[in-house]
Write a protein that holds these residues in place. Structure first.
Motif, mmCIF file in Angstrom:
data_model
loop_
_atom_site.group_PDB
_atom_site.id
_atom_site.type_symbol
_atom_site.label_atom_id
_atom_site.label_comp_id
_atom_site.label_asym_id
_atom_site.label_seq_id
_atom_site.Cartn_x
_atom_site.Cartn_y
_atom_site.Cartn_z
ATOM 1 N N GLU A 120 0.812 -1.258 0.024
ATOM 2 C CA GLU A 120 0.077 0.022 0.045
ATOM 3 C C GLU A 120 0.918 1.180 0.074
ATOM 4 O O GLU A 120 2.025 1.123 -0.016
ATOM 5 C CB GLU A 120 -0.874 0.131 1.306
ATOM 6 N N ASP A 121 0.438 2.553 -0.033
ATOM 7 C CA ASP A 121 0.908 3.883 -0.077
ATOM 8 C C ASP A 121 1.867 3.849 1.190
ATOM 9 O O ASP A 121 3.075 4.059 1.144
ATOM 10 C CB ASP A 121 -0.105 4.833 -0.053
ATOM 11 N N THR A 156 4.579 -0.080 -4.957
ATOM 12 C CA THR A 156 4.797 1.224 -4.189
ATOM 13 C C THR A 156 5.577 2.098 -4.661
ATOM 14 O O THR A 156 5.369 3.424 -4.893
ATOM 15 C CB THR A 156 5.621 0.669 -3.010
ATOM 16 N N ASP A 182 2.620 8.037 -7.818
ATOM 17 C CA ASP A 182 1.593 7.973 -8.560
ATOM 18 C C ASP A 182 1.683 7.032 -9.804
ATOM 19 O O ASP A 182 2.316 7.488 -10.670
ATOM 20 C CB ASP A 182 1.070 9.134 -8.939
ATOM 21 N N SER A 240 5.078 9.731 -2.048
ATOM 22 C CA SER A 240 4.472 8.508 -2.734
ATOM 23 C C SER A 240 4.565 8.527 -4.024
ATOM 24 O O SER A 240 4.713 9.609 -4.657
ATOM 25 C CB SER A 240 2.924 8.573 -2.310
#
Length: 1066
Positions: free
Chosen positions: A368-369, A734, A725, A723
């Motif tokens: 996940e982020d 990730t 994109d 993070s």
């Protein structure tokens, strides 16, 4: 254990005090505190206690040490003067053996040797017996103990210490320099006194260590002995270095006593007056030995060993490194591993770095982020709890893979923590809501009881359904409190991290008839790391933050990240009277670490080949201990400065710690984050919030870490970090480095429409498409970039096809021979322009990478590892791809006219794997397998199964659940009780798991074959001759199938089907 070198002929005081399991051991003025093992506080002693040794009584003893030899006085036990009672013979019963009440111990005279010492002792000349004995103590594993030449040039004898054992080397010159070597003992460089006895005579020699006959080593080699007149202990005269003997060992450093030569005790006082004998650089009647391992400067369980001048720390299997085992070899958190480019797996983390807590093993979920840190325990999911009443509770203890102090370090630095709990119940009440006393509670951190359940919060005696007001019975705040006879469930996340983890669950109300309960507690999950991104911005060179005085007397480590645009500035400084410690940026390419512990200022400088004031994050790590000081910047070579062997070692500071400029110095202008000193993170953000002119946090993380976003991923700034994109890439993960691919069965295809579907438009299956006039046509393309990888064993086939509302198209094909072909038709030419890549057979089952780039008439093809090749479309060809309509994968199902060659490759279609397909900014496979903004553009025919079998380079086959780090069976169960399960693998969108489909197909074929066989057997057994009559439905000739004919002819057919579903057992 405490103390060292206590055999120094001085009195020492020992006091032992016990209160319950707590023990205080005082030696002289040094106190040590510890606790005994076991669970009880009472000490059951025998009927007698002994001092000075253990008399033989036939009882088993825990000690095999020798009895004490020396003097004791003022022996007291619980206020009783044992010495006085023994002297007056008032002890009943008493056992006094070989004891006197005076301390007249014979005093021995030691002699101390340094590296340049020697002691010459005369001996008796021309004796047939060579006899010598002495005691020595040292820390060095090597050194010369004794050298003597035989008379009449018969040879010489050397007694030496080598690799911590005593050896004897005899050179015999009368037999062409033959040699005799014997050795004995081990670990003799432990600082204790050891006795050496060596005896040699004709054809015989024996070496004995510490009067232990088991250590005696003998030899019967040919030997003739005539003693010489001089014996040299510890070294040689300088003028003897040119003699014929060979020196095997360096000089001895240590002490000797009770030296006997030719059975005569050497009077060292007479030697001191040089009658007889001589010496150089020795100290008589003194042993200047120092135990450098007491106190032990080796931290975290490191083993200390020493030589005469220094000590060393062995840090193996401690999890720490450095001169004193001070620095953790592990990262402080999963967040730190993520930014090193690591992926989801098990890792050791050390939240307090060089602090007292050891490392712990956790699972880092980086899918996940934000990164999840998962700490497991030993409780199985849905553990049954039965047979306990409110008066006698069931206590379920959870044993974690880490200590509570280690887990507290994880939760305190995390941004959010949660732990899933569930209670399956049948006639077993949980919290006894709304007004009763709870039958069940859980114990968290600090052994506090908590009476709320998952989905609720502290102080609220409710379950999740009580908070959401959807309990089965609205009169209660928990489903289980309704006390139904059917199974009910109360579950949810406990998310108040100051109460976590759950260490114990106490359950009652399971003793009634029909009562049952099952308990589940998930692993502790924590997200984020506040320490890693804890930062402050220094707005001007005169600004600074202050903290309490840094406590790093004998060991100190400092680490932080900085970014700046200015070439100089002080990072931090702490002062004492004369002592100080300071870290600063001296120039654009130099970082300095300076300090003074009383021996004068010391400075270490690291020079960088590139400027450090580049507005990028740079890491600084400095350490200072009693052995050395070091400084490292980023991954540049570490600079080390050894500490002097003598002098001051303690850093004494008294002022506040200033971060940034203070005292009129050139301050720091920029950002500092993750400042850790001796394993403790200084909260820069909180201090900046209460200091005027400061700004907590720091922006611009993407300038340093943006390169971590791979394959075109875009770096997004966040308050705590950044993070990636991946929405405009064909990758996931990730850091946008995980291939997204799928397996295509035969006949399956995927279509991506470049135009968004129009509301109210007919389905594609209706064969009616919207015309370009009905929709806004996409722009013409002068440039395309196509990237994908694939693997297949079947040819010919279509890999990728781009259609248009005109006659323009682009196709990537596998020809019948297995080679790759690209066909471009942009108009202006009669036939499409073909690019044939005849490098190799591409239908060999191996993954292949294809990169195609077109700019107007120039096409560049990059295939696998081969060099890029440029091709040029004909000059008559158009430069624009007009009105692109759809992109097809696997097969072309398009209205209108299709090129005949393309049509031939359409049957049977592509079978294999496609991965990371990207056309300009469009990722059709990802849009099909992930819910994205472009998912509405995708239409799929068949079952699309996610797979990485087409990834390039070839990835490993999926691991079994026993070895797969994603499969956390020991952390949680795969049951539906758990709302998340890292072991479930990847979701399959619009399809089924390929392995399951294959297995199911095989089973279906086997069952079908068995049924067919049974039908034929029955027909054969019950066959009869004659005419037959069929009840064939009318209209069967015109119906598409028999089922359709029956349904058309018999309106009650559906009822017959429903009735036929019933099975009757006769």
């Amino acid at each position: 254990m405490t103390g060292s070198l206590l055999d120094d002929h001085h009195w020492h005081s020992v006091v032992i005090e016990r209160q319950g399991r707590s023990i205080n051991l005082t030696l002289d003025r040094g106190v040590q505190h510890f606790r005994t093992n076991g669970e009880f506080d009472y000490l059951d002693l025998d009927y007698e206690i002994t001092f000075g040794g253990i008399p033989f009584s036939g009882k088993p003893s825990s000690s095999s040490r020798k009895n004490f030899k020396g003097c004791m006085e003022s022996i007291n036990y619980n206020g009783i003067n044992i010495t006085d009672l023994a002297r007056r013979k008032k002890l009943e019963p008493s056992n006094v053996g070989n004891l006197s009440f005076s301390c007249v111990e014979p005093y021995t005279v030691p002699v101390f040797f340094n590296a340049t010492s020697y002691l010459e002792v005369p001996g008796r000349l021309n004796q047939d017996l060579f006899s010598v004995s002495f005691q020595f103590r040292t820390w060095n594993p090597n050194g010369l103990l004794l050298f003597s030449q035989f008379a009449e040039n018969l040879g010489n004898v050397e007694i030496y210490l080598t690799e911590s054992k005593v050896g004897v080397h005899i050179n015999i010159t009368q037999t062409k320099m033959s040699q005799i070597d014997i050795s004995s003992g081990s670990g003799l460089n432990d600082g204790q006194w050891h006795e050496v006895r060596f005896l040699a005579k004709e054809n015989f020699a024996v070496l004995t260590i510490d009067e232990d006959e088991a250590s005696a080593v003998r030899t019967n080699s040919p030997l003739q002995v005539k003693t010489g007149e001089k014996y040299f202990f510890g070294g040689f005269l300088n003028q003897m270095n040119n003699s014929s003997h060979s020196v095997l060992q360096p000089s001895f450093q240590g002490c000797m006593q009770l030296i006997q030569v030719d059975d005569q005790l050497v009077n060292l006082y007479e030697v001191a007056q040089r009658r007889p004998g001589s010496f150089a650089n020795v100290s008589i009647d003194m042993c200047a030995i120092i135990d450098r391992c007491v106190p032990n400067h080796c931290e975290h369980g490191g083993k200390c060993s020493q030589t005469w001048h220094s000590f060393q720390c062995t840090c193996e299997e401690t999890g720490y490194s450095g001169a004193t085992c001070h620095n953790s070899i592990y990262e402080p958190s999963c967040e730190a591993y993520k930014h090193l480019g690591q992926t989801s797996n098990y890792y050791w983390i050390d939240p307090d770095g060089s602090g007292p807590l050891g490392p712990l093993k956790v699972y880092c979920n980086m899918t996940e982020d934000k990164v999840w840190t998962i700490v497991s325990h030993d409780l199985q999911m849905q553990t049954t709890v039965v047979g306990y009443s409110p008066e006698k509770y069931s206590v379920t203890q959870l044993v974690y893979s880490a200590s509570m102090d280690q887990i507290s370090a994880v939760t305190s630095s995390a941004e959010h923590c949660e732990q899933y709990v569930s209670y399956f119940c049948k006639m077993s009440r949980l919290l006894n809501t709304p007004d009763g006393s709870p039958y069940t509670w859980w114990v968290g951190k600090a052994n506090e009881k908590h009476y709320y359940w998952g989905g609720s919060g502290p102080g609220i005696q409710k379950c999740a359904c009580g908070i959401e007001r959807n309990c089965t019975d609205p009169k209660y705040y928990c489903n289980c409190d309704a006390d139904y006879k059917q199974w009910r469930k109360d579950a949810g996340f406990l998310s108040y991290k100051d109460h976590l983890p759950v260490s114990q669950v106490v359950v009652g109300d399971t003793d009634r008839q029909g009562s049952e309960a099952k308990l589940s507690v998930g692993p502790l999950r924590c997200q984020g790391d506040r320490n890693y991104w804890n930062a402050a911005s220094f707005p001007n060179p005169s600004s600074y933050l202050h903290f309490s005085t840094f406590q790093g007397e004998t060991s100190a480590d400092i680490s932080f990240y900085f970014k700046t645009l200015i070439p100089r500035g002080v990072f931090l400084e702490n002062l004492g009277n004369t002592d100080f410690i300071k870290l600063e940026l001296k120039s654009a390419t130099e970082v300095s670490f300076s300090f003074d512990v009383g021996n004068g200022p010391v400075e270490i400088v690291v020079r960088s080949p590139s400027p450090l004031n580049d507005d990028q994050w740079h890491r600084v790590t400095a350490e200072r201990n009693v052995k050395q000081a070091s400084l490292q910047v980023d991954r540049l070579p570490q600079q080390i400065r050894k500490a002097p062997t003598e002098g001051h070692t303690r850093l004494e500071l008294y002022s506040q710690l200033f971060v940034g400029g203070a005292g009129g110095q050139q301050g720091f202008l920029g950002c500092i984050r993750s400042l850790r000193m001796n394993g403790v993170t200084l909260d820069l953000e909180e201090r900046a919030k209460v200091t005027s002119g400061f700004k907590s946090g720091c922006s611009g993380h993407c300038t340093s870490y943006g390169a971590n976003c791979e394959n075109g991923g875009r770096c997004l700034e966040k308050y705590h970090g950044y993070s990636c994109d991946c929405s405009h890439t064909a990758y996931d993960g990730t850091f946008c480095n995980k291939d997204v691919g799928a397996f295509f069965e035969e006949g399956m295809w995927l279509r991506y429409n470049f135009q968004a579907p129009v509301v109210g438009a007919k389905e594609p299956g209706s064969r009616a498409e919207s015309s370009p006039e009905q929709q806004n046509a996409p722009p013409d393309l002068a440039h395309e970039s196509i990237r994908f990888s694939f693997s297949t064993t079947k040819a010919p086939c279509i890999l990728l096809y781009v259609s248009s509302f005109t006659t323009d198209f682009l196709a990537v094909l596998i020809k019948p021979a297995g080679s790759l072909q690209i066909r471009y038709n942009l108009g202006g030419t009669r036939e499409p322009y073909n690019i044939d890549a005849d490098h190799r057979n591409m239908a060999n089952g191996q993954p292949h990478s294809v990169n195609i780039t077109r700019h107007e008439r120039t096409v560049i093809l990059k295939l696998d590892h081969y060099p890029s090749v440029s091709y040029h479309l004909p000059s008559s060809s158009d430069t624009l791809f007009n009105s692109p309509k759809s992109l097809f994968l696997g097969k072309v199902i398009e209205t209108g006219k299709i090129d005949q060659e393309i049509h031939k490759y359409n049957t049977p279609g592509f079978t294999g794997c496609l991965s990371r397909v990207q056309f300009n900014q469009i990722a059709p496979l990802k849009a099909a397998l992930r819910q994205t903004n472009a998912s509405a553009h995708v239409h799929i025919q068949g079952e699309l199964v996610e797979s990485n079998c087409g990834a390039s380079p070839l990835t490993l086959s999926p691991m079994s659940s026993a070895t797969d780090p994603w499969h956390l069976d020991h952390l949680d169960s795969a049951s539906a009780d758990f709302p998340y399960n890292p072991g479930q693998g990847q979701a399959i969108r619009n399809g089924v798991n390929r392995n399951s489909a294959i297995i199911g197909g095989v089973i279906a074929v086997v069952i079908f074959t068995i049924l067919c066989t049974l039908v034929f057997l029955i027909r054969y057994m019950f066959r009869h001759k004659g005419t037959y009559h069929t009840n064939e439905a009318k209209g069967a000739e015109s119906a598409e199938s028999a089922d359709a004919a029956i349904m058309n002819n018999d309106p009650n057919f559906t009822e017959t089907i429903d009735e036929s579903k019933k099975e009757w057992l006769i």
